[in-house]
Write a protein that holds these residues in place. Structure first.
Motif, short mmCIF file in Angstrom:
data_model
loop_
_atom_site.label_atom_id
_atom_site.label_comp_id
_atom_site.label_asym_id
_atom_site.label_seq_id
_atom_site.Cartn_x
_atom_site.Cartn_y
_atom_site.Cartn_z
N VAL A 8 0.85 -1.21 0.00
CA VAL A 8 0.00 0.00 0.00
C VAL A 8 0.88 1.25 0.00
N VAL A 9 0.59 2.18 -0.91
CA VAL A 9 1.21 3.51 -0.83
C VAL A 9 0.13 4.49 -0.43
N VAL A 10 0.41 5.28 0.62
CA VAL A 10 -0.56 6.29 1.08
C VAL A 10 -0.05 7.66 0.65
N VAL A 11 -0.90 8.42 -0.02
CA VAL A 11 -0.51 9.75 -0.49
C VAL A 11 -1.02 10.79 0.49
N ILE A 162 -3.76 4.67 -1.45
CA ILE A 162 -4.80 5.42 -0.72
C ILE A 162 -4.54 6.91 -0.94
N LEU A 163 -5.48 7.58 -1.57
CA LEU A 163 -5.34 9.02 -1.78
C LEU A 163 -5.90 9.75 -0.56
N ALA A 164 -5.00 10.28 0.27
CA ALA A 164 -5.42 11.05 1.45
C ALA A 164 -4.81 12.43 1.31
N GLU A 165 -5.03 13.01 0.13
CA GLU A 165 -4.31 14.23 -0.26
C GLU A 165 -5.01 15.52 0.12
N VAL A 303 -9.98 6.46 -1.84
CA VAL A 303 -9.95 7.89 -1.51
C VAL A 303 -10.46 8.04 -0.08
N ALA A 304 -9.74 8.83 0.73
CA ALA A 304 -10.12 8.99 2.15
C ALA A 304 -9.93 10.42 2.61
N GLY A 305 -10.68 10.80 3.64
CA GLY A 305 -10.53 12.13 4.25
C GLY A 305 -11.10 13.23 3.36
N ASP A 306 -10.51 14.42 3.48
CA ASP A 306 -11.04 15.58 2.74
C ASP A 306 -11.02 15.36 1.23
N ALA A 307 -10.17 14.49 0.73
CA ALA A 307 -10.17 14.20 -0.70
C ALA A 307 -11.51 13.59 -1.11
N ALA A 308 -12.20 12.98 -0.13
CA ALA A 308 -13.54 12.43 -0.38
C ALA A 308 -14.60 13.30 0.31
N SER A 309 -14.29 14.58 0.54
CA SER A 309 -15.24 15.53 1.16
C SER A 309 -15.79 15.04 2.49
N SER A 310 -14.91 14.54 3.37
CA SER A 310 -15.43 13.94 4.60
C SER A 310 -15.68 14.95 5.73
N GLU A 333 -7.76 -0.57 6.35
CA GLU A 333 -8.22 -1.96 6.51
C GLU A 333 -8.54 -2.58 5.14
N HIS A 334 -9.24 -1.79 4.32
CA HIS A 334 -9.73 -2.35 3.06
C HIS A 334 -8.65 -2.44 2.00
N ALA A 335 -7.72 -1.48 2.00
CA ALA A 335 -6.64 -1.53 0.99
C ALA A 335 -5.78 -2.78 1.21
N VAL A 336 -5.61 -3.19 2.45
CA VAL A 336 -4.82 -4.40 2.73
C VAL A 336 -5.56 -5.63 2.19
#
Ligand SMILES: Cc1cc2nc3c(=O)[nH]c(=O)nc-3n(C[C@H](O)[C@H](O)[C@H](O)COP(=O)(O)OP(=O)(O)OC[C@H]3O[C@@H](n4cnc5c(N)ncnc54)[C@H](O)[C@@H]3O)c2cc1C
Length: 436
Positions: A8-11, A162-165, A303-310, A333-336
């Motif tokens: 997994v690469v997290v951005v 995971i795009l957490a940009e 996509v997670a966090g503000d990148a997904a308008s959370s 959890e899911h990316a793994v």
């Protein structure tokens, strides 16, 4: 074919990214966390208060470890109109003790701390480099090849990304994962950090050593629409304004102007008197919430966090960090699971369902009309006038004339606001309904 370097690469090493990296590494994945800032938090901007019970899931000792400023023991909602204000204060000394409620933290400290927790789990933290692209394979069963960094010609190989940009979400936009309407619901936050010694803060805000105050502000921004805030740190104060991009464009006024107006209001000015500016920051907030979440997962890219308008931006609640962390944990959890062999279709559905079932999905869905209602004319203009005028008239002694009575005070205030009673009552009911 050789195996990729990472599962997994997290951005992005903001709250969503670090929470995702911790979770994925604990589940046995090889994880890289890539941050464009020279350290995690170097590029981060937010108002100042976090609600961190969500960290119990991954870091149960966070209360003893976080680099905090003050535990919030007073929450206030202040409604400004002209030179007057009405304030609702909730004070709870118990919030200053375990299990606590809100806490002020500086993001440079908090993001670095959270990323260091990821490193302790074996995550490779790579800073001062930007992920500029995601590479895909041809076969649909194993689509992600890796990511391309701004300072290297070679892809960093991985099975999922995971795009957490954050709010700008350039990569999610490029990959077609963002909602096409996201830009319509962006607001701009401008903030100043003002230096003031701790003893003066304690005296002015009626708190002691590590207790803090959170003031959410409505009104006082005219002609712009939005809200404002003031939070106490240990020896600084964060004061900011959040305004809709649409109103900035329509009125051709700068956001700094709105913040100056707030700082000069007679109810705010004495609170920040003799302070000196140490920082000035600006950032976008995605306020569309649930309707702007876009595609949460496709082809191995989450996509997670503000990148997904959370972020939940609903007037009395401005909560983004806790929502980003929760979504980051879920994405980790899911990316793994995906990296270990879930099919794209299953993985996408499972992640979307998990987000829907979490407090992020439930609250954003429940309060989906609240951000729009909060920016509407009745809340932005009518409510501050009616509240301030009616309370003002009730609290002003009219001797030798008789007192006006509550109903008369309210109806006179509605008349002064030049609005009709029926639409005002309708707007009030709509507001109550959108917060039901
Ligand atoms: C003015 C303002 C006030 C706010 N007030 C509050 C508040 O009081 N409380 C609260 O809970 N929330 C608040 N929020 C919302 C909160 O800041 C966000 O919800 C939260 O930061 C989202 O976390 P994130 O990890 O998704 O994104 P971010 O915190 O934005 O983190 C994204 C990270 O990714 C990095 N990055 C971006 N692109 C790349 C790339 N291509 N390659 C490598 N790295 C990259 C960035 O440098 C950054 O470190 C506020 C926001 C603003 C703007």
């Amino acid at each position: 074919m050789t195996s990729p370097m990472y599962d997994v690469v997290v951005v992005g090493a903001g709250p969503a990214g670090s929470a995702a990296a911790i979770t994925a590494a604990r589940a046995g994945a090889r994880v890289a966390l890539i941050e464009r800032g020279i350290y995690p938090g170097a590029k981060s901007v937010y108002g100042g208060v976090m609600y961190l019970k969500v960290l119990d899931r991954i870091l149960p000792k966070w209360r003893e470890e976080i680099p905090f400023e003050r535990w919030i023991t007073k929450r206030q909602t202040m409604v400004l109109n002209g030179s007057t204000s009405v304030t609702l204060i909730y004070h709870d000394e118990n919030w200053g003790q375990d299990p606590y409620n809100g806490v002020t933290c500086l993001r440079s400290n908090f993001d670095s701390w959270l990323a260091s927790k990821a490193q302790m789990e074996g995550v490779d933290l790579i800073t001062a480099t930007t992920v500029v692209d995601v590479k895909f394979q041809k076969e649909p069963s194993a689509p992600v090849l890796g990511v391309i960094l701004s300072n290297s010609d070679h892809a960093v190989g991985c099975k999922s990304v995971i795009l957490a940009e954050g709010a700008l979400s350039l990569l999610a936009d490029r990959l077609g994962l963002s909602s096409p309407n996201k830009s319509q619901h962006l607001t701009l936050g401008v903030k100043e950090v003002l230096k003031l010694d701790a003893a003066t803060i304690n005296e002015r805000f009626g708190v002691t050593y590590d207790q803090g105050v959170d003031i959410e502000i409505l009104g006082g921004l005219s002609p712009l629409v939005g809200g404002a805030f003031l939070y106490t740190n240990r020896d600084t104060i964060s004061v900011g304004a959040i305004v809709s991009l649409e109103s900035l464009k329509r009125h051709q006024v700068r956001a700094e102007h709105a913040l100056e107006q707030i700082k000069l209001h007679p109810s705010i000015k004495p609170l920040i008197k003799f302070s000196t500016q140490v920082e000035y920051l600006a950032h976008l907030i995605p306020e569309g919430g649930w309707q702007d979440r876009g595609t949460l997962m496709d082809q191995g890219v989450y996509v997670a966090g503000d990148a997904a308008s959370s972020t939940l931006a609903a007037g009395m609640w401005l909560e983004g960090v806790n929502y980003a962390i929760e979504m980051g944990i879920t994405a980790g959890e899911h990316a793994v699971r995906y990296a270990k062999g879930d099919s794209v279709g299953d993985a996408s559905r499972l992640y979307q369902d998990a987000v829907k079932r979490s407090f992020v999905g439930k609250n954003l869905k429940k309060l989906r009309y609240a951000p729009e209602v909060m920016l509407s004319e009745p809340i932005q203009r009518t409510l501050p006038i009616v509240l301030n005028k009616s309370i003002g008239s009730l609290f002003t002694v009219t001797d030798p004339l008789p007192k006006p009575g509550v109903t008369k005070a309210i109806f006179s205030a509605i008349k002064e606001a030049h609005v009709a009673v029926v639409p005002t009552v309708k707007a009030l009911l709509k507001t109550i309904w959108s917060f039901k």
